[in-house]
Motif scaffolding. Structure first.
Motif, PDB file in Angstrom:
ATOM      1  N   ARG A 184       1.206  -0.876   0.024  1.00 47.12           N
ATOM      2  CA  ARG A 184       0.121   0.266   0.198  1.00 47.12           C
ATOM      3  C   ARG A 184       1.021   0.877   0.057  1.00 47.12           C
ATOM      4  O   ARG A 184       0.744   2.230  -0.589  1.00 47.12           O
ATOM      5  N   GLN A 185       1.338   0.979   0.908  1.00 41.60           N
ATOM      6  CA  GLN A 185       2.560   2.605   0.765  1.00 41.60           C
ATOM      7  C   GLN A 185       3.386   2.797  -0.524  1.00 41.60           C
ATOM      8  O   GLN A 185       4.205   3.611  -1.277  1.00 41.60           O
ATOM      9  N   ARG A 186       3.829   1.123  -1.643  1.00 47.72           N
ATOM     10  CA  ARG A 186       4.755   1.292  -2.843  1.00 47.72           C
ATOM     11  C   ARG A 186       3.659   1.635  -3.106  1.00 47.72           C
ATOM     12  O   ARG A 186       3.952   3.281  -4.417  1.00 47.72           O
ATOM     13  N   ARG A 187       2.693   2.189  -3.651  1.00 51.51           N
ATOM     14  CA  ARG A 187       1.408   2.472  -4.294  1.00 51.51           C
ATOM     15  C   ARG A 187       1.424   3.506  -4.679  1.00 51.51           C
ATOM     16  O   ARG A 187       1.612   4.789  -5.902  1.00 51.51           O
ATOM     17  N   THR A 188       1.666   4.464  -3.253  1.00 57.82           N
ATOM     18  CA  THR A 188       1.238   6.173  -3.005  1.00 57.82           C
ATOM     19  C   THR A 188       2.646   6.803  -3.802  1.00 57.82           C
ATOM     20  O   THR A 188       2.514   7.926  -3.682  1.00 57.82           O
ATOM     21  N   VAL A 189       3.657   6.226  -2.820  1.00 57.84           N
ATOM     22  CA  VAL A 189       4.811   6.616  -3.397  1.00 57.84           C
ATOM     23  C   VAL A 189       5.286   6.639  -4.779  1.00 57.84           C
ATOM     24  O   VAL A 189       5.928   7.597  -5.017  1.00 57.84           O
ATOM     25  N   ASP A 190       5.022   5.592  -5.331  1.00 55.24           N
ATOM     26  CA  ASP A 190       5.014   4.956  -7.001  1.00 55.24           C
ATOM     27  C   ASP A 190       4.310   6.649  -7.542  1.00 55.24           C
ATOM     28  O   ASP A 190       4.774   7.236  -8.562  1.00 55.24           O
ATOM     29  N   ALA A 191       3.178   6.486  -6.603  1.00 57.79           N
ATOM     30  CA  ALA A 191       1.754   8.028  -7.363  1.00 57.79           C
ATOM     31  C   ALA A 191       2.437   8.948  -7.086  1.00 57.79           C
ATOM     32  O   ALA A 191       2.150  10.152  -8.258  1.00 57.79           O
ATOM     33  N   PHE A 192       2.940   9.513  -5.896  1.00 62.71           N
ATOM     34  CA  PHE A 192       4.057  10.484  -6.087  1.00 62.71           C
ATOM     35  C   PHE A 192       5.308  10.748  -6.955  1.00 62.71           C
ATOM     36  O   PHE A 192       5.122  12.028  -7.430  1.00 62.71           O
ATOM     37  N   LEU A 204       0.301  15.544  -8.168  1.00 58.58           N
ATOM     38  CA  LEU A 204       0.434  15.928  -6.545  1.00 58.58           C
ATOM     39  C   LEU A 204      -0.751  15.864  -5.517  1.00 58.58           C
ATOM     40  O   LEU A 204      -0.436  15.069  -4.113  1.00 58.58           O
ATOM     41  N   LEU A 205      -2.020  17.159  -5.788  1.00 56.82           N
ATOM     42  CA  LEU A 205      -2.636  17.517  -4.776  1.00 56.82           C
ATOM     43  C   LEU A 205      -3.807  16.122  -4.275  1.00 56.82           C
ATOM     44  O   LEU A 205      -4.174  15.975  -3.149  1.00 56.82           O
ATOM     45  N   ALA A 206      -3.569  15.231  -5.008  1.00 58.60           N
ATOM     46  CA  ALA A 206      -4.667  13.884  -5.208  1.00 58.60           C
ATOM     47  C   ALA A 206      -3.600  13.038  -4.756  1.00 58.60           C
ATOM     48  O   ALA A 206      -4.629  12.056  -3.470  1.00 58.60           O
ATOM     49  N   VAL A 207      -2.745  12.995  -4.242  1.00 61.59           N
ATOM     50  CA  VAL A 207      -1.772  12.600  -3.235  1.00 61.59           C
ATOM     51  C   VAL A 207      -1.467  12.916  -2.092  1.00 61.59           C
ATOM     52  O   VAL A 207      -0.838  11.940  -1.560  1.00 61.59           O
ATOM     53  N   LEU A 208      -1.428  14.209  -1.492  1.00 59.68           N
ATOM     54  CA  LEU A 208      -0.518  14.224  -0.736  1.00 59.68           C
ATOM     55  C   LEU A 208      -2.071  14.904   0.626  1.00 59.68           C
ATOM     56  O   LEU A 208      -3.580  15.071  -0.102  1.00 59.68           O
ATOM     57  N   ASP A 209      -2.099  14.593   1.375  1.00 55.99           N
ATOM     58  CA  ASP A 209      -2.802  14.642   1.976  1.00 55.99           C
ATOM     59  C   ASP A 209      -3.400  16.742   2.051  1.00 55.99           C
ATOM     60  O   ASP A 209      -1.790  17.462   2.306  1.00 55.99           O
ATOM     61  N   PRO A 251      12.141   4.350  -5.594  1.00 55.51           N
ATOM     62  CA  PRO A 251      11.073   3.603  -4.039  1.00 55.51           C
ATOM     63  C   PRO A 251      12.079   2.808  -3.463  1.00 55.51           C
ATOM     64  O   PRO A 251      13.219   2.134  -3.824  1.00 55.51           O
ATOM     65  N   ALA A 252      12.812   3.083  -1.787  1.00 60.13           N
ATOM     66  CA  ALA A 252      13.881   2.041  -1.520  1.00 60.13           C
ATOM     67  C   ALA A 252      12.708   2.370  -0.491  1.00 60.13           C
ATOM     68  O   ALA A 252      11.812   2.666   0.985  1.00 60.13           O
ATOM     69  N   LEU A 253      13.186   1.067   1.211  1.00 61.21           N
ATOM     70  CA  LEU A 253      12.925   0.613   2.140  1.00 61.21           C
ATOM     71  C   LEU A 253      13.772   1.512   2.928  1.00 61.21           C
ATOM     72  O   LEU A 253      14.904   1.417   2.751  1.00 61.21           O
ATOM     73  N   VAL A 254      13.153   2.087   3.437  1.00 58.04           N
ATOM     74  CA  VAL A 254      13.992   2.960   4.434  1.00 58.04           C
ATOM     75  C   VAL A 254      13.756   3.162   5.744  1.00 58.04           C
ATOM     76  O   VAL A 254      11.889   3.423   6.130  1.00 58.04           O
ATOM     77  N   ASN A 255      14.789   3.060   7.003  1.00 63.01           N
ATOM     78  CA  ASN A 255      14.434   2.647   8.173  1.00 63.01           C
ATOM     79  C   ASN A 255      13.060   1.622   8.415  1.00 63.01           C
ATOM     80  O   ASN A 255      12.017   1.514   8.539  1.00 63.01           O
ATOM     81  N   GLY A 256      12.768   0.950   7.653  1.00 59.95           N
ATOM     82  CA  GLY A 256      11.769  -0.283   7.688  1.00 59.95           C
ATOM     83  C   GLY A 256      10.065  -0.071   6.991  1.00 59.95           C
ATOM     84  O   GLY A 256       9.387  -0.858   6.722  1.00 59.95           O
ATOM     85  N   SER A 257      10.457   0.930   6.009  1.00 55.77           N
ATOM     86  CA  SER A 257       8.814   1.548   5.462  1.00 55.77           C
ATOM     87  C   SER A 257       9.344   1.482   4.418  1.00 55.77           C
ATOM     88  O   SER A 257      10.272   1.875   3.762  1.00 55.77           O
TER      89      SER A 257
END
Length: 313
Positions: A184-192, A204-209, A251-257
């Motif tokens: 789930r995190q990966r999909r969001t980061v990929d979109a960003f 960008l506005l769609a993927v940012l809170d 994208p990469a694994l950074v501190n476990g996320s």
């Protein structure tokens, strides 16, 4: 290598240069993945040719294996020399983000290679010890058996296997959340990242809170840009202005996320820790300080692509 093909008059053994040329692409691929630098990889290939030209090729029963062993030993010596000089692979100058314009195409070639190999993989490989890196690259990327790796790293086959295993664990990293959450995190980061690369404000506005917070080390920002930005509009406008930077991000694994590494030519320049909530980015921090970068736990998110046979992977 310096671009010059060995000439027919460089060695009395007929066909030696042509036989070497047939292996050049694979040798370059091994050297680049081992060293993470196109210039150093070409130097290693050139040195391999010089050693072959001075050897009695008629006594070499398996030229492919001989060349692989020689270039691996050369790369190992170069890695050890680099470690002895205590070279720091992180925290490069931000000018590395400028478009490559060097003569001869070398910067562009290196950008293509970094993209094909994977920037995150190159960044994590830089954290390995010389013998670990050699063992991992030869076995996991090029499928070299451990009895062939053992004499290169001056270990037994069992010890070489342990080196590769330790390296593999470091490359994979350690996730702090279940795989489903990573996905789930990966999909969001990929979109960003896709929106950032395209400078797409709507995406960008769609993927940012709406209440997203961006924090950054001072060194990561142009003069006058505040270290904290709040709100989707402000963060999106800023991100859209950093489109050239996004082309070096992965994208990469950074501190476990799931996070992001920015690595021109495969060398870590910036890292982003990202907080994802309900499918949107709620916060992220841009880390540029070399000390902070060196303390991050990094890993790749995808399996290493094995058995590469060409210089461009």
């Amino acid at each position: 290598m310096d671009g010059r093909k060995p000439g027919n008059g460089e060695h009395p053994q007929d066909g030696l240069a042509e036989r070497f040329e047939a292996h050049r692409g694979r040798l370059r691929a091994v050297a680049y993945r081992t060293l993470g630098s196109l210039g150093e990889a070409d130097d290693a290939v050139q040195e391999t040719w010089l050693r072959l030209s001075r050897a009695d090729a008629e006594t070499v029963g398996n030229l492919s294996g001989w060349l692989r062993t020689v270039i691996s030993r050369i790369c190992l010596d170069m890695l050890r020399s680099r470690a002895a000089r205590r070279e720091e692979p992180v925290g490069q100058d931000l000018s590395d983000l400028a478009p490559a314009t060097g003569h001869g195409g070398a910067p562009e070639d290196e950008a293509v290679l970094a993209e094909s190999v994977g920037r995150a993989l190159l960044v994590v490989l830089d954290t390995l010890g010389p013998a670990e890196r050699i063992a991992f690259v030869l076995h996991d990327v090029f499928a070299v058996p451990f009895d062939g790796i053992a004499p290169i790293v001056e270990r037994s086959p069992v010890a070489a296997k342990k080196l590769a295993s330790r390296a593999r664990q470091k490359v994979r990293g350690s996730a702090a959340v279940p795989r489903t959450e990573l996905d789930r995190q990966r999909r969001t980061v990929d979109a960003f990242l896709a929106a950032a690369r395209g400078g797409d404000m709507v995406a960008l506005l769609a993927v940012l809170d709406p209440d997203v917070v961006r924090r950054a080390d001072r060194a990561a920002l142009p003069e006058g840009v505040p270290t904290v930005a709040r709100g989707a509009r402000a963060v999106a406008e800023e991100t859209a202005g950093f489109t050239p930077r996004a082309r070096f991000a992965e994208p990469a694994l950074v501190n476990g996320s799931v996070g992001i590494v920015v690595a021109p030519r495969g060398r870590l320049l910036l890292a982003l820790t990202v907080t994802v909530e309900d499918g949107r980015i709620a916060a992220y921090e841009v880390i540029a300080d070399p000390g902070r970068l060196s303390r991050l736990e990094l890993g790749v998110l995808d399996d290493v692509r094995p058995h590469v046979t060409s210089a461009h992977g």
